[in-house]
Design an enzyme around this catalytic site. Structure first.
Site, PDB file in Angstrom:
ATOM      1  N   ASN A 209       0.840  -1.198   0.000  1.00  0.00           N
ATOM      2  CA  ASN A 209       0.000   0.000   0.000  1.00  0.00           C
ATOM      3  C   ASN A 209       0.875   1.249   0.000  1.00  0.00           C
ATOM      4  O   ASN A 209       1.612   1.512   0.948  1.00  0.00           O
ATOM      5  CB  ASN A 209      -0.897   0.032   1.242  1.00  0.00           C
ATOM      6  CG  ASN A 209      -1.642   1.355   1.368  1.00  0.00           C
ATOM      7  OD1 ASN A 209      -2.618   1.596   0.675  1.00  0.00           O
ATOM      8  ND2 ASN A 209      -1.144   2.249   2.229  1.00  0.00           N
ATOM      9  N   GLU A 210       0.815   2.005  -1.090  1.00  0.00           N
ATOM     10  CA  GLU A 210       1.391   3.346  -1.241  1.00  0.00           C
ATOM     11  C   GLU A 210       2.917   3.408  -1.092  1.00  0.00           C
ATOM     12  O   GLU A 210       3.467   4.484  -0.899  1.00  0.00           O
ATOM     13  CB  GLU A 210       0.722   4.333  -0.268  1.00  0.00           C
ATOM     14  CG  GLU A 210      -0.746   4.561  -0.594  1.00  0.00           C
ATOM     15  CD  GLU A 210      -1.409   5.639   0.247  1.00  0.00           C
ATOM     16  OE1 GLU A 210      -0.810   6.103   1.235  1.00  0.00           O
ATOM     17  OE2 GLU A 210      -2.551   6.013  -0.087  1.00  0.00           O
ATOM     18  N   ASP A 211       3.593   2.283  -1.235  1.00  0.00           N
ATOM     19  CA  ASP A 211       5.056   2.332  -1.151  1.00  0.00           C
ATOM     20  C   ASP A 211       5.665   2.946  -2.409  1.00  0.00           C
ATOM     21  O   ASP A 211       6.701   3.625  -2.331  1.00  0.00           O
ATOM     22  CB  ASP A 211       5.617   0.934  -0.898  1.00  0.00           C
ATOM     23  CG  ASP A 211       5.306   0.446   0.509  1.00  0.00           C
ATOM     24  OD1 ASP A 211       4.676   1.209   1.271  1.00  0.00           O
ATOM     25  OD2 ASP A 211       5.682  -0.693   0.854  1.00  0.00           O
TER      26      ASP A 211
END
Length: 827
Positions: A437-439
């Site tokens: 998630n959102e890395d």
């Protein structure tokens, strides 16, 4: 070989205490004093709360008072008896989950050092168990201290949310605090512990389902791995029963490790997501036999279905679509993001899991994204999704950070991911694996990824682009894998993860970023909008339990402490105040603030889901393939983006989403004296009529027209109807199919603060079946509120001449009735 596999749960008789500083784990576990009864499975927080050692951190500002728990080591100990019958040739201690840094001792011998909350352990304890008394001890080191030591060794790395040391620790990342939840660093044996004895057992099962092109034939390939004494005379029986329990296929064969058989089903009953068909589940029974004796047995349920991630050109636009095809049918997927339903995971019962998933399905949500900062959820969650037809987008557990990728970390991740894939790959509901998630987004924010950037310095790509896809390809090759969320693929370039023309997108220009008005969701779309949202307070009933009486005003210290939104210094209250002030005239009390924020959230979700679904057009024009609101649920009594609060109470936004995701629904906007709208239809093409009626805010008779048209199947269909200029009025559009009204929508003069509604003559009367609502002039956002009561409809726009009946789940509670600009009444 006569011994059947036997599992002995080790869940009673445990005690726990804090470790003493400067003592070794062995010394702490031998300590004689200050032990307290422990709950296993469980964590230290729940026992400390239950025994009133600490206050409940969910209440008031007690979160600050319990942070000392995270700085302690915690010891668990069990004394148990073993008889001679408990000492066979094969005996394993099975630890399904230890949170997180754990040293395990059996009779004084160190048998395991665990550093990953998500990796189960199985230890051979032959020769270590004794006839008579045995002692099992576990010391859990402070994850905060151990993580900071690792950070010193490997370097500080960039993140959003929580202590930076979390990136080095394979523990639920939300335990470190997030922009919607508290900091509660749990520790303890959070999953079951048992001793398993056997001669031979089933160690692993793989049971992929294959369907032919026309879906008339299914094949289940069953492969098993065995452990123990695999001897001659060992047989394997695989039986498949249909949803009614009738045997539809059965195969017997000689058993060996790696043995495989195939089961064939003609005209299988297909599993569908909610709203598209039923969810029949077949039962697969696997028996391991020695001669006529069953020595091990396993059961699982399977759904006959195919799932494909479709990425194809979008006519007239750049990029490609991103949508899901189930059983050969492309479908718009509306749903929500799922976070752990509590900070103390062992408080989430199977019934609570099912209730929450049922709420998603009842809200016409066909997908839940298990977010990467939480956990691989309990089997009860996936059971409910299988049974209720809710697809699962499963993140691997990385969120909002630049994670390391050194060898030790990669080995831990490999063990974690392999265990998760093996456990979940048979699930009918599981639609997609996602790397993080959102890395990618955070890497872009600091120049490690994106167009023109040196992505070689983004070392966690080794996890998302090599390690995880390799594991999925080997263990679950039928399921699509996606590198991250959001992610924008390109064969020829490196695109930023917010590119709207490909992949999935997190649309946070509303709320975060430029704080666009929610009416502008149509300008910030993506091929699949996997995050977007608007905050609101939880229910007034929940706040009255969680907030001290002298703090029950909108901007109190406690209310601020329960809104974690913001980067660095929380600013959620400021952003929320802007959206409220832009929208309506809110009253001064806490109850007023609850209604105002929930009103704004509901209106935002109505605009968002309607606008996103509008872009699901004819085949080849699937411009938006789905939308998952951030977030479905809450882990504590906080102000957040959740549409269901931590008490399980649905907010007005849930009803707005339910209407917008109905199989056939309608939406309308008034632009330049024209009612511009669309029909969103997930079923077959249908002849229908749109009835437009305007209702002046001041009362009286408005304009009325009926328009006949055909609603395309599995697509949206536009219409436009003229409206005479005149005084401010509500444009009401109703959709009729086969002589029945199936949906309505309303376009009000906005912003609401410019058009205060005088007394509208709202009437709510109790009837034998529930309530009857009526009004003399347009009433906006009629909210019925009674704790523990479910309403057949709620957050209602009510027009004169159209009384509405609402049924109740129970009729013995007083009901508060709130509506925009109207006095609150009780009935």
């Amino acid at each position: 070989m006569n011994r059947a596999t036997h599992t002995r749960k080790l869940h009673t008789g445990w005690v726990y205490r804090a470790g003493l500083p400067g003592r070794s784990a062995r010394e702490n576990l031998a300590e004689g004093d200050n032990w307290r009864p422990a709950t296993v499975p469980g964590t230290v927080y729940q026992d400390l709360i239950a025994q009133q050692v600490i206050p409940d951190p969910h209440l008031g500002t007690h979160e600050d008072e319990v942070q000392w728990v995270a700085n302690k080591d915690w010891c668990y100990r069990l004394d148990f008896e073993a008889s001679r019958e408990d000492l066979p040739d094969h005996a394993d201690l099975v630890l399904e989950g230890l949170d997180t840094f754990a040293c395990v001792f059996l009779n004084g011998e160190l048998i395991l050092e665990s550093t990953n909350m998500f990796v189960p352990a199985r230890i051979d304890v032959r020769g270590r168990l004794k006839e008579g008394s045995n002692r099992l001890g576990i010391q859990f080191d402070s994850a905060l201290r151990r993580g900071r030591d690792m950070e010193i060794a490997h370097g500080r790395r960039h993140l959003w949310n929580g202590d930076t040391s979390r990136l080095h620790v394979r523990k639920a990342q939300y335990h470190y605090g997030w922009d919607w939840g508290p900091v509660l660093m749990t520790a303890g044996p959070w999953r079951p512990i048992s001793i398993e004895t056997y001669d031979v057992r089933v160690n692993e099962i793989d049971s992929p389902v294959h369907l032919n092109r026309d879906l008339t034939h299914a094949r289940v390939d069953v492969r098993v791995q065995l452990s123990g004494d695999v001897a001659a005379g060992l047989g394997l029986r695989c039986t498949l029963r249909d949803p009614e329990g009738t045997v539809v296929a059965e195969v017997q064969d000689l058993a060996s490790s790696g043995a495989g058989v195939s089961l064939h089903i003609e005209r299988p009953a297909l599993w569908w997501p909610v709203g598209h068909g039923g969810q029949p589940l077949y039962t697969l029974d696997i028996e391991l036999r020695h001669d006529t004796r069953v020595v091990d047995h396993r059961t699982r349920r399977l759904g006959m279905r195919t799932v494909r991630l479709v990425q194809e050109p979008v006519a007239g636009e750049r990029g490609q679509s991103f949508c899901f095809e189930v059983n050969g049918r492309e479908m718009f997927i509306g749903g929500a993001n799922w976070i752990p339903d509590d900070n103390l995971l062992n408080r989430i019962t199977p019934a609570r899991y099912r209730e929450r998933v049922h709420q998603a399905a009842a809200g016409n949500m066909a997908m839940l994204r298990v977010w990467g900062g939480g956990i691989y959820e309990d089997d009860a969650f996936y059971d409910a999704c299988d049974e209720l037809g809710v697809l699962v987008w499963q993140d691997f557990l990385f969120a909002c950070g630049i994670y390391p990728a050194h060898d030790t970390f990669l080995r831990s991740v490999k063990a974690e991911a392999s265990a998760a894939v093996r456990r979940l790959r048979h699930r009918a509901s599981l639609a997609l694996w996602c790397g993080n998630n959102e890395d990618y987004a955070i890497a872009e924010s600091i120049g490690l990824h994106g167009k023109g950037k040196d992505s070689a310095r983004f070392d966690a790509r080794a996890i998302y682009e090599r390690l995880l896809p390799g594991i999925c390809a080997r263990l679950d090759p039928q399921r699509p894998y996606w590198p991250g969320s959001p992610y924008s693929p390109s064969a020829t370039d490196t695109l930023n993860s917010d590119d709207p023309s490909v992949g999935d997108r997190h649309t946070w220009e509303v709320w975060h970023g430029t704080m666009l008005p929610y009416q502008q969701y149509h300008t910030v779309q993506g091929r699949f909008v996997s995050e977007f949202g608007m905050q609101s307070h939880p229910s007034i009933g929940l706040l009255e339990r969680a907030v001290p009486e002298n703090e029950r005003f909108p901007l109190s210290r406690t209310m601020s402490a329960h809104n974690k939104a913001g980067s660095g210094k929380p600013d959620g209250h400021r952003r929320l105040a802007v959206y409220v002030a832009d929208t309506l005239n809110a009253g001064p009390t806490l109850a007023d603030a609850v209604y105002a924020t929930q009103f704004v959230q509901a209106e935002a979700m109505r605009y968002a889901y309607q606008d996103f679904r509008h872009r699901w057009q004819a085949p080849g024009r699937r411009a938006v393939g789905g939308a998952l609101v951030w977030q479905l649920n809450d882990c504590w009594p906080g102000t957040s983006w959740a549409v269901i609060d931590s008490a399980g109470t649905v907010k007005p936004a849930w009803h707005a989403i339910r209407r917008a995701l109905a199989p056939t629904t309608v939406a309308v906007r008034v632009i330049d004296n024209e009612a511009r709208g669309w029909i969103a239809n997930s079923g077959p093409e249908a002849a229908c009529s749109v009835h437009l009626k305007t209702h002046p805010l001041a009362g009286g008779v408005g304009h009325e027209v009926v328009h006949e048209l055909s609603a395309m199947g599995n697509a949206s269909t536009d219409f436009a109807l003229p409206i005479p200029a005149g005084e401010p009025a509500v444009a009401e559009v109703s959709l009729w199919v086969h002589g029945r009204c199936v949906a309505k929508d309303w376009a009000w003069p906005e912003p609401y603060r410019f058009h205060p509604l005088g007394p509208c003559g709202l009437r709510v009367v109790r009837t034998p079946g529930g309530l009857l609502l009526g009004t003399d002039r347009p009433a906006k956002g009629v909210w019925l509120d009674a704790e523990g009561v479910e309403f057949s409809d709620n957050f209602i726009d009510l027009m004169p001449g159209n009384p509405m009946a609402v049924t109740l789940s129970r009729g013995d509670r007083r009901i508060r009735v709130v509506a925009l600009d109207q006095p609150t009444v009780e009935v």
